[in-house]
Design a protein around this motif. Sequence first.
Motif, PDB file in Angstrom:
ATOM      1  N   ASN A  51       0.764 -10.988  -7.151  1.00 35.62           N
ATOM      2  CA  ASN A  51      -0.639 -11.038  -6.750  1.00 35.62           C
ATOM      3  C   ASN A  51      -1.561 -10.254  -7.680  1.00 35.62           C
ATOM      4  N   GLN A  52      -1.012  -9.791  -8.811  1.00 31.93           N
ATOM      5  CA  GLN A  52      -1.792  -9.075  -9.822  1.00 31.93           C
ATOM      6  C   GLN A  52      -2.585  -7.920  -9.204  1.00 31.93           C
ATOM      7  N   VAL A  53      -1.879  -7.107  -8.439  1.00 33.46           N
ATOM      8  CA  VAL A  53      -2.500  -5.950  -7.793  1.00 33.46           C
ATOM      9  C   VAL A  53      -2.641  -4.835  -8.814  1.00 33.46           C
ATOM     10  N   PRO A  54      -3.848  -4.300  -9.010  1.00 32.52           N
ATOM     11  CA  PRO A  54      -4.064  -3.262 -10.031  1.00 32.52           C
ATOM     12  C   PRO A  54      -3.310  -1.973  -9.707  1.00 32.52           C
ATOM     13  N   GLU A  55      -3.039  -1.196 -10.737  1.00 32.88           N
ATOM     14  CA  GLU A  55      -2.431   0.120 -10.544  1.00 32.88           C
ATOM     15  C   GLU A  55      -3.384   1.013  -9.749  1.00 32.88           C
ATOM     16  N   GLY A  56      -2.793   1.891  -8.971  1.00 33.52           N
ATOM     17  CA  GLY A  56      -3.593   2.825  -8.184  1.00 33.52           C
ATOM     18  C   GLY A  56      -3.844   2.375  -6.765  1.00 33.52           C
ATOM     19  N   VAL A  57      -3.629   1.082  -6.483  1.00 34.59           N
ATOM     20  CA  VAL A  57      -3.774   0.553  -5.131  1.00 34.59           C
ATOM     21  C   VAL A  57      -2.545  -0.318  -4.833  1.00 34.59           C
ATOM     22  N   SER A  58      -2.333  -0.628  -3.568  1.00 38.60           N
ATOM     23  CA  SER A  58      -1.136  -1.386  -3.222  1.00 38.60           C
ATOM     24  C   SER A  58      -1.350  -2.185  -1.951  1.00 38.60           C
ATOM     25  N   ARG A  59      -0.851  -3.425  -1.948  1.00 37.87           N
ATOM     26  CA  ARG A  59      -0.862  -4.242  -0.739  1.00 37.87           C
ATOM     27  C   ARG A  59       0.328  -3.920   0.165  1.00 37.87           C
ATOM     28  N   LEU A  60       1.361  -3.365  -0.428  1.00 34.70           N
ATOM     29  CA  LEU A  60       2.611  -3.122   0.296  1.00 34.70           C
ATOM     30  C   LEU A  60       3.268  -1.856  -0.208  1.00 34.70           C
ATOM     31  N   GLU A  61       3.663  -0.996   0.725  1.00 35.32           N
ATOM     32  CA  GLU A  61       4.404   0.212   0.378  1.00 35.32           C
ATOM     33  C   GLU A  61       5.576   0.374   1.337  1.00 35.32           C
ATOM     34  N   ILE A  62       6.643   0.975   0.841  1.00 31.86           N
ATOM     35  CA  ILE A  62       7.757   1.379   1.689  1.00 31.86           C
ATOM     36  C   ILE A  62       7.677   2.890   1.865  1.00 31.86           C
ATOM     37  N   VAL A  63       7.441   3.311   3.090  1.00 27.75           N
ATOM     38  CA  VAL A  63       7.271   4.733   3.399  1.00 27.75           C
ATOM     39  C   VAL A  63       8.639   5.315   3.755  1.00 27.75           C
ATOM     40  N   ARG A  64       9.008   6.384   3.059  1.00 25.61           N
ATOM     41  CA  ARG A  64      10.306   7.014   3.259  1.00 25.61           C
ATOM     42  C   ARG A  64      10.168   8.304   4.044  1.00 25.61           C
ATOM     43  N   SER A  65      11.134   8.568   4.901  1.00 24.21           N
ATOM     44  CA  SER A  65      11.215   9.858   5.587  1.00 24.21           C
ATOM     45  C   SER A  65      12.672  10.286   5.644  1.00 24.21           C
ATOM     46  N   GLY A  66      12.896  11.577   5.644  1.00 27.62           N
ATOM     47  CA  GLY A  66      14.259  12.072   5.690  1.00 27.62           C
ATOM     48  C   GLY A  66      14.526  13.092   4.595  1.00 27.62           C
ATOM     49  N   PRO A  67      15.769  13.554   4.466  1.00 34.85           N
ATOM     50  CA  PRO A  67      16.932  13.037   5.197  1.00 34.85           C
ATOM     51  C   PRO A  67      16.980  13.501   6.648  1.00 34.85           C
ATOM     52  N   HIS A  68      17.589  12.662   7.474  1.00 38.54           N
ATOM     53  CA  HIS A  68      17.767  12.974   8.887  1.00 38.54           C
ATOM     54  C   HIS A  68      19.248  13.221   9.159  1.00 38.54           C
ATOM     55  N   GLY A  69      19.523  14.101  10.105  1.00 37.73           N
ATOM     56  CA  GLY A  69      20.902  14.394  10.476  1.00 37.73           C
ATOM     57  C   GLY A  69      21.484  15.554   9.703  1.00 37.73           C
ATOM     58  N   GLU A  70      22.750  15.853  10.004  1.00 35.15           N
ATOM     59  CA  GLU A  70      23.445  16.967   9.384  1.00 35.15           C
ATOM     60  C   GLU A  70      24.333  16.475   8.245  1.00 35.15           C
TER      61      GLU A  70
END
Length: 225
Positions: free
Chosen positions: A62-81
């Motif tokens: 979709n020729q999305v310019p740098e600095g902006v995004s239509r889609l991101e994967i948000v990460r959290s963690g690590p979780h657990g021991e």
Amino acid sequence: MDKSKRFFLKGAGALLAGMCAYQATLARGSSSPITHKQYALLHDETKCIGCDACSQACRQTNQVPEGVSRLEIVRSGPHGEYPNQSYHFERHSCQHCDHAPCVKVCPTGAAYKDEQTGIVKVNDWKCVGCLYCIAACPYKVRFINPVTKAADKCDFCFESRLVNGQPPACVTACPTQALIFGDLNDQHSELYSQLRSNPVSRDKLSLGTAPKLFKIRAATGEVML
């Protein structure tokens, strides 16, 4: 009976028959199946590995310019021991709400819901950059495109792929098949089957937006709705 009367009665009979046929056609049409589509997306977080193949494919397609995004994967963690630790990967993109706040506040009609597909779209040439839609979106997924100067967001690759009969780029690029795209009105689709057979959730349902981004939540990790 003279000729003129016979012609009159014949004409009246033909008109009556035509009206009956027309009404019968309307009656049949009123009971016809739904022809409009309601496109939606399912993100299976139990299969997502956070590789970013989806977001990279979206940017390129979709020729999305740098600095902006239509889609991101948000990460959290690590979780657990340790050593039993895990990360949580969550998709952050337009939800394509049935009752989209961004559409309601747009003063020019640039933000609108396409009734043929259920996709929330943006008309660049109507957008005046007022930022109302960005402020109204409870999912914080809209942005001003630095090239077009108009509001932008995910549109399920409508212009770049859907019009050519192809699924969104993110779906094709996913190596683990964590994304399933389809029509909610198609009871024979994989999307419909997965939604019926799995416990799914949607973000911020209490707002009444009726989003069409569904999620199979990861078994581990903290999940915030």
